[in-house]
Write a protein that holds these residues in place. Structure first.
Motif, PDB file in Angstrom:
ATOM      1  N   ASN A 194       0.852  -1.212  -0.031  1.00 40.76           N
ATOM      2  CA  ASN A 194      -0.057  -0.134   0.085  1.00 40.76           C
ATOM      3  C   ASN A 194       0.828   1.302   0.058  1.00 40.76           C
ATOM      4  OD1 ASN A 194       0.955  -0.304   2.394  1.00 40.76           O
ATOM      5  ND2 ASN A 194      -1.154   0.120   3.442  1.00 40.76           N
ATOM      6  N   GLN A 456      -7.027  -0.189 -15.348  1.00 41.04           N
ATOM      7  CA  GLN A 456      -8.215   0.376 -14.547  1.00 41.04           C
ATOM      8  C   GLN A 456      -9.577   0.663 -15.133  1.00 41.04           C
ATOM      9  OE1 GLN A 456      -6.269   3.679 -12.523  1.00 41.04           O
ATOM     10  NE2 GLN A 456      -5.211   2.403 -11.053  1.00 41.04           N
ATOM     11  N   ASP A 477      -6.934  -4.099 -13.015  1.00 36.89           N
ATOM     12  CA  ASP A 477      -7.435  -3.486 -11.824  1.00 36.89           C
ATOM     13  C   ASP A 477      -8.564  -2.835 -12.164  1.00 36.89           C
ATOM     14  OD1 ASP A 477      -5.154  -4.060 -10.034  1.00 36.89           O
ATOM     15  OD2 ASP A 477      -4.033  -2.648 -11.266  1.00 36.89           O
ATOM     16  N   GLU A 479     -12.112  -1.173 -11.944  1.00 40.16           N
ATOM     17  CA  GLU A 479     -12.927  -0.893 -10.906  1.00 40.16           C
ATOM     18  C   GLU A 479     -14.544  -1.014 -11.188  1.00 40.16           C
ATOM     19  OE1 GLU A 479     -11.462   3.067  -9.790  1.00 40.16           O
ATOM     20  OE2 GLU A 479      -9.368   2.346  -9.153  1.00 40.16           O
ATOM     21  N   ASN A 500      -9.721  -9.541 -10.601  1.00 35.88           N
ATOM     22  CA  ASN A 500      -9.980  -8.020 -10.634  1.00 35.88           C
ATOM     23  C   ASN A 500     -10.562  -7.599  -9.368  1.00 35.88           C
ATOM     24  OD1 ASN A 500      -9.719  -6.537 -13.529  1.00 35.88           O
ATOM     25  ND2 ASN A 500     -10.227  -8.542 -13.840  1.00 35.88           N
ATOM     26  N   ASN A 502     -10.785  -5.286  -7.608  1.00 31.31           N
ATOM     27  CA  ASN A 502     -11.403  -3.806  -7.252  1.00 31.31           C
ATOM     28  C   ASN A 502     -12.873  -3.796  -7.951  1.00 31.31           C
ATOM     29  OD1 ASN A 502      -9.252  -2.804  -6.041  1.00 31.31           O
ATOM     30  ND2 ASN A 502      -8.281  -2.146  -7.709  1.00 31.31           N
ATOM     31  N   TRP A 504     -16.468  -4.265  -8.053  1.00 31.29           N
ATOM     32  CA  TRP A 504     -17.523  -4.438  -7.265  1.00 31.29           C
ATOM     33  C   TRP A 504     -18.819  -4.977  -7.739  1.00 31.29           C
ATOM     34  CZ3 TRP A 504     -16.691  -4.917  -1.877  1.00 31.29           C
ATOM     35  CH2 TRP A 504     -15.543  -4.491  -1.381  1.00 31.29           C
ATOM     36  N   THR A 525     -13.063 -11.671  -7.686  1.00 35.80           N
ATOM     37  CA  THR A 525     -13.374 -10.385  -7.691  1.00 35.80           C
ATOM     38  C   THR A 525     -14.294  -9.961  -6.397  1.00 35.80           C
ATOM     39  OG1 THR A 525     -15.489 -11.063  -8.923  1.00 35.80           O
ATOM     40  CG2 THR A 525     -13.599 -10.515 -10.283  1.00 35.80           C
ATOM     41  N   ASN A 526     -14.784  -8.810  -6.008  1.00 34.04           N
ATOM     42  CA  ASN A 526     -15.323  -8.361  -5.128  1.00 34.04           C
ATOM     43  C   ASN A 526     -16.992  -8.270  -5.292  1.00 34.04           C
ATOM     44  OD1 ASN A 526     -14.104  -8.196  -2.452  1.00 34.04           O
ATOM     45  ND2 ASN A 526     -12.388  -6.793  -3.555  1.00 34.04           N
TER      46      ASN A 526
END
Length: 924
Positions: A194, A456, A477, A479, A500, A502, A504, A525-526
Motif C-alpha cells: 500500500n 483500471q 485493476d 474498478e 480484478n 477492485n 464490485w 472479484t469483489n
C-alpha cells in the motif's frame, strides 16, 4: 615408450580415483575442487595429449628422430612420475563451496560458435571493472534468454565476485511497481503493497545496497526506465554492481546507457546441427530422404534457434519425402507472405502451428494466449477450459477427456509451442510464440486479450465487436463496468474476468446479448450479486466464482442445463442457488463456503454425472448431506470434504461403507480452513487433522482403511498414533488400517510422546515420508508397549530391529525431548532412504540407523541416499553402533545454519491466517 606407457597408466589410475572422490564430495553442492586439484587435473590432461603426440611420432619410424624422441620420452616419464607423486600427496581435494548467490535456471543447450563468443564477451565484461551496464539485443527467438541463463548459472558456481545474482523477467507492458516487487521477491524480501512507488523505491534501494556487489539481470525489456525510479543503485566501478538487460531493441540499450552486445543468427552449419539434434540425427539415414531438402528447410529458419527447434519438433518422425517437400512449400509460403522482422519470425513459427493439422488442437493452442505473458498455466485448469469450450468432444467419459487433454498438451510441448513449468504441473508460452498466436487471432479478429496489464478502465463499447469469440481481462485493476454496457457478442464463448479485486458490481444488462457464452470466470472479484441475466445463459458450461468472498446471491440456475463446472468455493452465499437440482450434466461442483447454512437433501443424488465434488459441513443442518455425499463415493473420482465436528467426519467415513474413492482429501478442523487442502506430494488419499480433538471420551476418530497421507497439526489429545487405534479394536483392524500409508506428518502436537508402537509396524511397510515438527514432548519414534520385551531390550537380551523398507525421507525439527528413533538398543533399517534432515533436537545422541554391509563386513550408505542435512555440531556429537558409520556417511552431509527466526512463529502465523480466512492463492 613402454616405460612411459606404464607410468601413464599409474597416473591415470590416480586421476580416476581423484575424479571419483570429487564426484561424491561435490555432487551435493557443499564442496568444490580446490584450485590446486583443478590445476593438477588440467596438467594430467595436458600430459596425456603430449604423450599421445610422442607416440604418433614414434610410429612414423624416422631413423634420425629416434634420439630426440627418446629424450622427449625420458623427460615425459619424469614429469609423469612427479605428477603421480603430487596426486598421492594431496591432504584434501576439496574446499567449501561458496554460498548460493541466486537461482540456477533450467536452459536449452547453447548452439553455435557465435553464440558462445557472445557468452564469453558478456562474461569478460562482468569479470572486468570497466563495463557496468550491458545490453544484449537481437531479434525475437534468437537466443538472448538462453545466453543469459548460461551466464546466470556460471555466476552461481564459478566466481565469488558478486554477493547475489538477481534474475527478473520484465515482459510487457512495463509496470514499475510490479518490477519492484519482483526484485524484492528475488532477494527473498518484501515491500509493503500500500505504499507509493517512491517510498517503495527507497526501501528497495536499501535492500540492494545491503547486498553490496550484485548482478541484476532484466530479461525481455520492452521499455527503458530510470533506475532511480525503481530503486536500483546506479552500477559503477566503485560499488562493483552490474546490470544486464535483454531486449529486441538496440534503442533500449542506448537509452539505458548499456554497452551493446548483439546476438547474431546461427550459421548454416550451426543451424543444421541444431536442427538434426532436435529432429533426430537418424533422419539423415532415411534412404528416401534427400539431405538437400533438409538443408532447404533449415535455411528457411534463418538461423533463429527458436524457429529451428520449433520446426524440428514438427518434423520429428516424418520420413516421407513428399511430406518434407510439402512442409518446405508451406514454410516458404508463410515467410514470403509477411514483411517486417517480427512478422517474418511469426511466419516461421506459424508453420509449426499449421502443422498441427487438427483444428481443435490448434484452438487448444490459441487458447493459451488468453493468459498473461510469462504466466505459468496450470494444466488441469487449462484442460477444464478446453472441455467446457467443446475442444475435446470425441470422448464422453470425463477421465478420457482429461487423458485426451494431457495428450494434446504433450503434443504442444513436443512441438516446442509450449514449455513445461512448475515441475510439470504447468505450461508456459514463449513470449514470441504468444505474440504469434495473438497475431493469428487478430486476423479475424476473434480474440480480445488484455490480461495482466493492470488496466483500471473497462474496454470501451467500440472494442466489443460482434465477431468476438474469446475475451481475457484477467489480472487487472478494473474498478467498474459502466451501467450502460451490454455488448452484442452473440458468439462470445469465453469471458475471463478473474483477479480484478477492485470490481464490485456488474450491470444487470451486461450478459443479455451473450447467448453463446460457455466459460465465465469471475473468481477473486469483489462482486456482491451475480446479475440475473446469467440465468438465461443456456449454453454456459463453466461458471467460476471462487474466492468471491462478498458474493451473497447467485440467481436461479434452473435453465443452465448445459452447466458442467460450478465453483462457489470461498464465497459468501448461505444457501445453494435455486434450481441446482436441474443440473444433471454437472461434473465438477465446488461448494465449500464458510457461511453455507442450508443444503436441501435430494439435490446431490440427482447430479448423476458428478466427477469431482468439494463440500464443507459447518453446521448440524448439513448432516443429512454428509450421508448423501458418502453414498456418491462409488461414482466420484475425487471428493474434498471440510468437517468441523468429529461426529460428521466419522459419519462420512462410516457411510462410505467400504466404497473406495480414487482420490479424496478430508479435513477436520475446529476452524474454517477451506483453502488449506493443498499437498506438495503425489498422493491421492489424504487426511488433514488440524487443531481438533480426535480422541474424545464418547468417540474416537475413524480413519479410512486406504489413507495414504495423514497429517496432524496442533492435535493435543493424542500421545501416539496408537491412540487412534485403541488396543481392543486395533488388533482386529491392524491388517486393514493404513496398509497404503505413504506419508505421516505430525506438527505442533504438544502431547505426542511417540509416533507408533511395534504392533503398528506391519501396517507401515509402504511408508515413504516421515516428518515430525515442533512436537516438544516426543522422546522416540517407535515405542515398545510390551513390558517383557521392553525389559529384554533394556538389558540387551534382544535387539529391536525396526524395518521400514520404502522410507525415502525422514525430517525432524524442533523436538526438545527427542532422544532416539527406537527405544533402548533398537535399530532402524531403511535401505531406500534418500534424504535425512534433523534440526533443533538437542537431546538426540544416537540416530539408530543400521547401514547395509559390504562383503568385507564394512558398512556402506543406503544405495539411494542423496543428502543428510543438519547442524554441524549435532552431526559431530552423534554416536553410532557400527564402526566407520560416520566416515561412510560424512560425504553426504550438508551442514546448514539455523534460521534467524523461530520456525514455530512462522507455522503459528500461517495457521492463524488460515483460521481467520487466509486466502491461499493459485500456483501463480
Amino acid at each position: 615408450m613402454r616405460n612411459l606407457e606404464r607410468a601413464l597408466q599409474e597416473l591415470n589410475s590416480k586421476k580416476g580415483d581423484i575424479e571419483a572422490t570429487l564426484k561424491v564430495e561435490c555432487d551435493l553442492g557443499k564442496k568444490q575442487p580446490s584450485n590446486e586439484v583443478n590445476d593438477w587435473l588440467k596438467n594430467v590432461e595436458r600430459i596425456n595429449n603430449e604423450a599421445q603426440s610422442i607416440e604418433e611420432e614414434v610410429k612414423k619410424g624416422k631413423y634420425f628422430s629416434r634420439a630426440r624422441l627418446g629424450k622427449h620420452a625420458e623427460e615425459k616419464i619424469q614429469e609423469v612420475k612427479e605428477y603421480h607423486q603430487k596426486g598421492r600427496s594431496f591432504t584434501s581435494l576439496v574446499i567449501d563451496a561458496p554460498p548460493s548467490r541466486g537461482l540456477t535456471l533450467t536452459m536449452a543447450t547453447l548452439a553455435g560458435e557465435k553464440t558462445k563468443k557472445v557468452v564469453e564477451e558478456i562474461w569478460e565484461d562482468l569479470m572486468g571493472d570497466k563495463v557496468t551496464k550491458i545490453g544484449v539485443w537481437g531479434m525475437g527467438g534468437i537466443g538472448k534468454t538462453t545466453i543469459m541463463k548460461e551466464i546466470n548459472n556460471r555466476l552461481q558456481k564459478e566466481t565469488n565476485k558478486f554477493n547475489v545474482v538477481i534474475w527478473v523477467t520484465v515482459s510487457q507492458p512495463l509496470y514499475l511497481i510490479k518490477l519492484q516487487t519482483e526484485i524484492a521477491t528475488a532477494l527473498k524480501q518484501s515491500l509493503l503493497e500500500n505504499e507509493d512507488k517512491v517510498r517503495r523505491a527507497g526501501e528497495l534501494l536499501g535492500m540492494l545496497k545491503a547486498k553490496e556487489k550484485f548482478v541484476l539481470i532484466l530479461d525481455d525489456m520492452w521499455e527503458a526506465f530510470r533506475l532511480e525510479e525503481v530503486g536500483i543503485p546506479e552500477p559503477s566501478e566503485e560499488n562493483g554492481c552490474k546490470l544486464v538487460v535483454t531486449t529486441r531493441s538496440v534503442g533500449i540499450c542506448r537509452s539505458m546507457g548499456c554497452k551493446e552486445v548483439r546476438v547474431q543468427p546461427l550459421s548454416n552449419e550451426e543451424a543444421l546441427n541444431l536442427f538434426l539434434d532436435k529432429v533426430g540425427s537418424s533422419t539423415l539415414q532415411i534412404p528416401t530422404l534427400d539431405k538437400k531438402i533438409i538443408n532447404l528447410v533449415v535455411e528457411e529458419c534463418a538461423g533463429l534457434p527458436l524457429a529451428i527447434v520449433t520446426v524440428a519438433g514438427c518434423m520429428r518422425g516424418v520420413d516421407e519425402i513428399h511430406e518434407w517437400r510439402n512442409a518446405l512449400n508451406e514454410l516458404r509460403g508463410r515467410v514470403r507472405s509477411l514483411n517486417g522482422v517480427d512478422t517474418e519470425v511469426f511466419g516461421r513459427l506459424e508453420f509449426s502451428y499449421h502443422r498441427l493439422k487438427h483444428e481443435k488442437v490448434q484452438q487448444c493452442f490459441l487458447y493459451c494466449a488468453l493468459y498473461p505473458e510469462d504466466f505459468a498455466i496450470p494444466k488441469d485448469e487449462l484442460i477444464d477450459y478446453w472441455i467446457a469450450e467443446g475442444f475435446i468432444e470425441e470422448v464422453k467419459d470425463v477421465q478420457a477427456k482429461y487423458d485426451r487433454g494431457h495428450t494434446i498438451l504433450n503434443r504442444l510441448v513436443n512441438c516446442c509451442l509450449l514449455e513445461s513449468a512448475k515441475d510439470g504441473r504447468c505450461v508456459k508460452m514463449h513470449d514470441l510464440i504468444r505474440d504469434m498466436a495473438l497475431s493469428i487471432t487478430s486476423e479475424s479478429p476473434s480474440f480480445m486479450v488484455k490480461a495482466g496489464l493492470r488496466l483500471q478502465e473497462f474496454p470501451g463499447k467500440q472494442e466489443w465487436k460482434a465477431n468476438l469469440e474469446r475475451v481475457s481481462l484477467m489480472m487487472n485493476d478494473i474498478e467498474e463496468i459502466p451501467s450502460y454496457m451490454s455488448p452484442h457478442c452473440d458468439i462470445l464463448s469465453t469471458l475471463l474476468l478473474q483477479a480484478n479485486g477492485n470490481l464490485w458490481t456488474i450491470p444487470e444488462c451486461f450478459f443479455v446479448y451473450m447467448h453463446g457464452l460457455k466459460v465465465l470466470n469471475l473468481s477473486r472479484t469483489n462482486i456482491k450479486v451475480l446479475p440475473s441475466s446469467v440465468s438465461d445463459l443456456m449454453n454456459l458450461r463453466s461458471l467460476l466464482l471462487r474466492w468471491c468472498e462478498n458474493l451473497e446471491r447467485v440467481p436461479s440456475l434452473a435453465k443452465l442445463l448445459a452447466l458442467q463446472y460450478l465453483d462457489l468455493e470461498e464465497t459468501g452465499i448461505e444457501e445453494v442457488p435455486e434450481g441446482m437440482e436441474m443440473l444433471e450434466n454437472l461434473s465438477h461442483l465446488y461448494l465449500s463456503s464458510p457461511r453455507l447454512k442450508k443444503f436441501p437433501t435430494g439435490i446431490l443424488p440427482r447430479l448423476r454425472n458428478l466427477y469431482k465434488l468439494k463440500l464443507s459441513f459447518g453446521n448440524e443442518a448439513l448432516r443429512e448431506t454428509v450421508e448423501e455425499a458418502a453414498r456418491l463415493s462409488d461414482r466420484l473420482d475425487t471428493f474434498e470434504g471440510i468437517f468441523s465436528t468429529l461426529n460428521d467426519f466419522n459419519l462420512y467415513v462410516k457411510s462410505t461403507d467400504g466404497r473406495g474413492l480414487k482420490n479424496y482429501c478430508l479435513l477436520l478442523s475446529a476452524y474454517w480452513m477451506g483453502g488449506f487442502l493443498i499437498t506438495d506430494l503425489e498422493v491421492h488419499k489424504s487426511i488433514f487433522l488440524i487443531d481438533c480433538k480426535i480422541c474424545e471420551r464418547e468417540e474416537t476418530i475413524v480413519l479410512p482403511e486406504d489413507v495414504q497421507f495423514l497429517q496432524m497439526f496442533e492435535v493435543s489429545d493424542v500421545a501416539s498414533l496408537n491412540d487412534v487405534l485403541p488396543r481392543e479394536q486395533g488388533l482386529v483392524n491392524i491388517g486393514k488400517f493404513s496398509h497404503d500409508l505413504k506419508v505421516l506428518r505430525f506438527d505442533s502436537c504438544k502431547n505426542l510422546k511417540n509416533l507408533f508402537s511395534l504392533r503398528l509396524l506391519p501396517a507401515l511397510q509402504n511408508l515413504e515420508v516421515l516428518e515430525v515438527e515442533d512436537c516438544y514432548s516426543i522422546e522416540e519414534i517407535v515405542a515398545v508397549e510390551d513390558e517383557e520385551t521392553e525389559k529384554e531390550l533394556a538389558t540387551n537380551t534382544i535387539i529391536n530391529i525396526v524395518t521400514l523398507p520404502r522410507l525415502k525421507k525422514f525430517y525432524l525439527w524442533g523436538l526438545r525431548e527427542f532422544k532416539s528413533f527406537c527405544s533402548n538398543n533398537g535399530v532402524l533399517v531403511c535401505n531406500s532412504l534418500q534424504e535425512i534432515e534433523v534440526h533443533r533436537c538437542p537431546k538426540l545422541k544416537r540416530l539408530s540407523l543400521s547401514l547395509p554391509l559390504l562383503d568385507n563386513g564394512q558398512p556402506s550408505p543406503p544405495p539411494t541416499l542423496e543428502v543428510i542435512k543438519m547442524e554441524k555440531e549435532l552431526w559431530e556429537s552423534l554416536e553410532w553402533d557400527q564402526p566407520n558409520a560416520k566416515d561412510v556417511l560424512n560425504p553426504y552431509c550438508k551442514f546448514v545454519a539455523l534460521w534467524n527466526i523461530n520456525k514455530q512463529q512462522l507455522i503459528s502465523g500461517r495457521v492463524a491466517m488460515a483460521k481467520s480466512g487466509f486466502q491461499n492463492e493459485s500456483l501463480n
